[in-house]
Structure formats: structure tokens, C-alpha cells
Write an enzyme that holds these catalytic residues in place. Structure first.
Site, PDB file in Angstrom:
ATOM      1  N   LYS A   9       0.786  -1.262   0.003  1.00 54.18           N
ATOM      2  CA  LYS A   9      -0.140  -0.105   0.059  1.00 54.18           C
ATOM      3  C   LYS A   9       0.899   1.254  -0.068  1.00 54.18           C
ATOM      4  O   LYS A   9       2.186   1.333   0.300  1.00 54.18           O
ATOM      5  CB  LYS A   9      -0.962   0.004   1.325  1.00 54.18           C
ATOM      6  CG  LYS A   9      -2.010  -1.275   1.115  1.00 54.18           C
ATOM      7  CD  LYS A   9      -2.941  -1.338   2.332  1.00 54.18           C
ATOM      8  CE  LYS A   9      -3.710  -2.364   2.219  1.00 54.18           C
ATOM      9  NZ  LYS A   9      -5.015  -2.305   3.322  1.00 54.18           N
ATOM     10  N   ARG A  85      -1.171 -14.451   4.586  1.00 56.95           N
ATOM     11  CA  ARG A  85      -1.785 -13.395   5.564  1.00 56.95           C
ATOM     12  C   ARG A  85      -1.384 -13.551   7.100  1.00 56.95           C
ATOM     13  O   ARG A  85      -1.501 -12.684   7.828  1.00 56.95           O
ATOM     14  CB  ARG A  85      -3.453 -13.976   5.723  1.00 56.95           C
ATOM     15  CG  ARG A  85      -4.003 -13.495   4.368  1.00 56.95           C
ATOM     16  CD  ARG A  85      -5.549 -13.318   4.172  1.00 56.95           C
ATOM     17  NE  ARG A  85      -6.389 -12.577   5.391  1.00 56.95           N
ATOM     18  CZ  ARG A  85      -6.864 -11.549   5.470  1.00 56.95           C
ATOM     19  NH1 ARG A  85      -6.763 -10.641   4.305  1.00 56.95           N
ATOM     20  NH2 ARG A  85      -7.698 -11.031   6.238  1.00 56.95           N
ATOM     21  N   THR A  91      -5.174  -6.844  10.829  1.00 55.42           N
ATOM     22  CA  THR A  91      -5.459  -5.767  10.129  1.00 55.42           C
ATOM     23  C   THR A  91      -5.117  -4.423  10.752  1.00 55.42           C
ATOM     24  O   THR A  91      -4.700  -3.536  10.201  1.00 55.42           O
ATOM     25  CB  THR A  91      -6.957  -5.774   9.779  1.00 55.42           C
ATOM     26  OG1 THR A  91      -7.438  -7.142   9.316  1.00 55.42           O
ATOM     27  CG2 THR A  91      -7.515  -4.596   9.058  1.00 55.42           C
ATOM     28  N   ARG A 102       2.755  -6.101   9.194  1.00 61.39           N
ATOM     29  CA  ARG A 102       2.049  -4.931   9.851  1.00 61.39           C
ATOM     30  C   ARG A 102       2.526  -4.184  11.060  1.00 61.39           C
ATOM     31  O   ARG A 102       2.748  -3.352  11.216  1.00 61.39           O
ATOM     32  CB  ARG A 102       0.630  -5.047   9.808  1.00 61.39           C
ATOM     33  CG  ARG A 102      -0.308  -5.187   8.538  1.00 61.39           C
ATOM     34  CD  ARG A 102      -1.547  -5.759   8.441  1.00 61.39           C
ATOM     35  NE  ARG A 102      -2.407  -5.538   7.317  1.00 61.39           N
ATOM     36  CZ  ARG A 102      -3.491  -6.096   6.856  1.00 61.39           C
ATOM     37  NH1 ARG A 102      -4.034  -7.113   7.288  1.00 61.39           N
ATOM     38  NH2 ARG A 102      -4.016  -5.940   5.782  1.00 61.39           N
ATOM     39  N   ASN A 112      -2.396   0.296   6.624  1.00 61.23           N
ATOM     40  CA  ASN A 112      -1.714  -1.098   7.343  1.00 61.23           C
ATOM     41  C   ASN A 112      -0.939  -1.569   6.375  1.00 61.23           C
ATOM     42  O   ASN A 112      -0.702  -2.763   6.544  1.00 61.23           O
ATOM     43  CB  ASN A 112      -2.763  -1.793   7.629  1.00 61.23           C
ATOM     44  CG  ASN A 112      -3.889  -2.276   6.868  1.00 61.23           C
ATOM     45  OD1 ASN A 112      -3.715  -1.854   5.554  1.00 61.23           O
ATOM     46  ND2 ASN A 112      -4.671  -2.989   7.281  1.00 61.23           N
ATOM     47  N   HIS A 115      -2.011  -5.524   1.656  1.00 59.14           N
ATOM     48  CA  HIS A 115      -3.393  -6.232   1.226  1.00 59.14           C
ATOM     49  C   HIS A 115      -2.849  -7.701   0.978  1.00 59.14           C
ATOM     50  O   HIS A 115      -1.806  -7.707   0.082  1.00 59.14           O
ATOM     51  CB  HIS A 115      -4.106  -5.737   0.046  1.00 59.14           C
ATOM     52  CG  HIS A 115      -5.283  -6.647  -0.112  1.00 59.14           C
ATOM     53  ND1 HIS A 115      -6.449  -6.851   0.207  1.00 59.14           N
ATOM     54  CD2 HIS A 115      -5.162  -7.478  -1.191  1.00 59.14           C
ATOM     55  CE1 HIS A 115      -7.198  -7.715  -0.352  1.00 59.14           C
ATOM     56  NE2 HIS A 115      -6.368  -8.148  -1.284  1.00 59.14           N
TER      57      HIS A 115
END
Ligand code: CDP
Ligand code: MG
Length: 138
Positions: A9, A85, A91, A102, A112, A115
Site C-alpha cells: 500500500k 496473511r 488488520t 504490519r 496498514n 493487502h
């Protein structure tokens, strides 16, 4: 081989953490089979985040995702969807485990860092939003 879509991101990409983040995935054994730096338009954001349209955070999410470059990546490997993940962490970075992407690189619940697709169905839907067939080496 299973595939997943990762987006680095604007927060993490802008702070020059693309290489750090890709290294985490490569060190875990996953292969990069597609990658590009791009601008996420509001139209693209609406497609990608279709299930979030109407949520209170959606306008801020689109504003954030469209303001600066992102890096879109397809990773391949065994159980890559679940494992990436896990490598990314929760998240909300305040709840992310030590050593996760993260925890290391995210600022808050919206900014964060990354994705990643959350299921085979999501990966199959999301990957073609960002890549044409001839852009993926699989
Ligand atoms: O990205 P992930 O699958 O972990 O979370 P999500 O619940 O599918 O939400 C998608 C994205 O929306 C998050 O990664 C955040 O960038 C954003 N979001 C937010 O800004 N505020 C929330 N309360 C929840 C999500
Ligand atoms: Mg999600």
C-alpha cells in the site's frame, strides 16, 4: 500452485519498504510471478474493495489507496493465501504479532502497509483486476 494477490500500500511503498516486504515473502519460500508499480484509481479501488463500499472507513480507505503509488504482486506457493496473511499480521497493526509485516511497517487500521487475498475465491477475483494473463508467469 496456489496464488495470492498482495498490494504493497502507499504508506509502505512510499517509505521504501517494498524490498523489505518482498524479502519476507521470498524468505518464506514464495515466488513472485507478477509485479508492477501502479496508481490505484477510485474505479479500481471500488472493484477491489467492493465488499467494503458503504462501510464508514471506505471513503478514507479510497483516499489513502489512490493518493500515491502502490505495488501489485502475485505470489505463488503451497498454502500461500493463508501463510501470507499470517506473515502480514492482523488488520490493525496494534494487534499484529511481532515480526509481521504490519507490526514492522504499518501505522494504523487504514494505513496498514499491505493487502493479501483472504481465500481462493478472493484471489481468483482479485488477481485479474490488476494483471492480464500475459503479465503473470505461471
Ligand atoms: O486487509 P484485511 O483483509 O486484513 O482487512 P479487511 O477487514 O478486509 O479491510 C480491508 C482494508 O480496509 C484494511 O486492510 C484497511 O486498510 C481498511 N480498513 C479500515 O480502514 N478500517 C477498518 N475498520 C477496517 C478496514
Ligand atoms: Mg480483506
Amino acid at each position: 500452485m496456489q496464488k495470492t494477490l498482495v498490494l504493497i500500500k502507499p504508506d509502505a511503498f512510499g517509505k521504501n519498504h517494498a524490498g523489505d516486504i518482498l524479502k519476507i515473502y521470498e524468505d518464506a519460500g514464495f515466488k513472485i510471478i507478477a509485479a508492477k508499480v501502479m496508481k490505484m484509481t477510485p474505479e479500481l479501488a471500488a472493484k477491489h474493495y467492493v465488499e467494503h463500499i458503504g462501510r464508514p472507513y471506505y471513503p478514507a480507505l479510497v483516499e489513502f489507496m489512490t493518493a500515491a503509488p502502490i505495488m501489485a504482486v502475485v505470489l505463488a506457493g503451497e498454502d500461500v493465501i493463508k501463510k501470507v496473511r499470517e506473515l502480514n499480521g492482523a488488520t490493525n497493526p496494534a494487534e499484529a504479532a511481532e515480526g509481521t509485516v504490519r507490526k514492522l511497517y504499518a501505522q494504523d487500521k487504514t494505513k496498514n502497509a499491505v493487502h493479501a487475498s483472504d481465500s481462493e475465491t478472493s484471489a481468483a477475483r482479485e488477481i485479474p483486476i490488476f494483471f492480464g494473463a500475459c503479465e503473470i508467469f505461471d
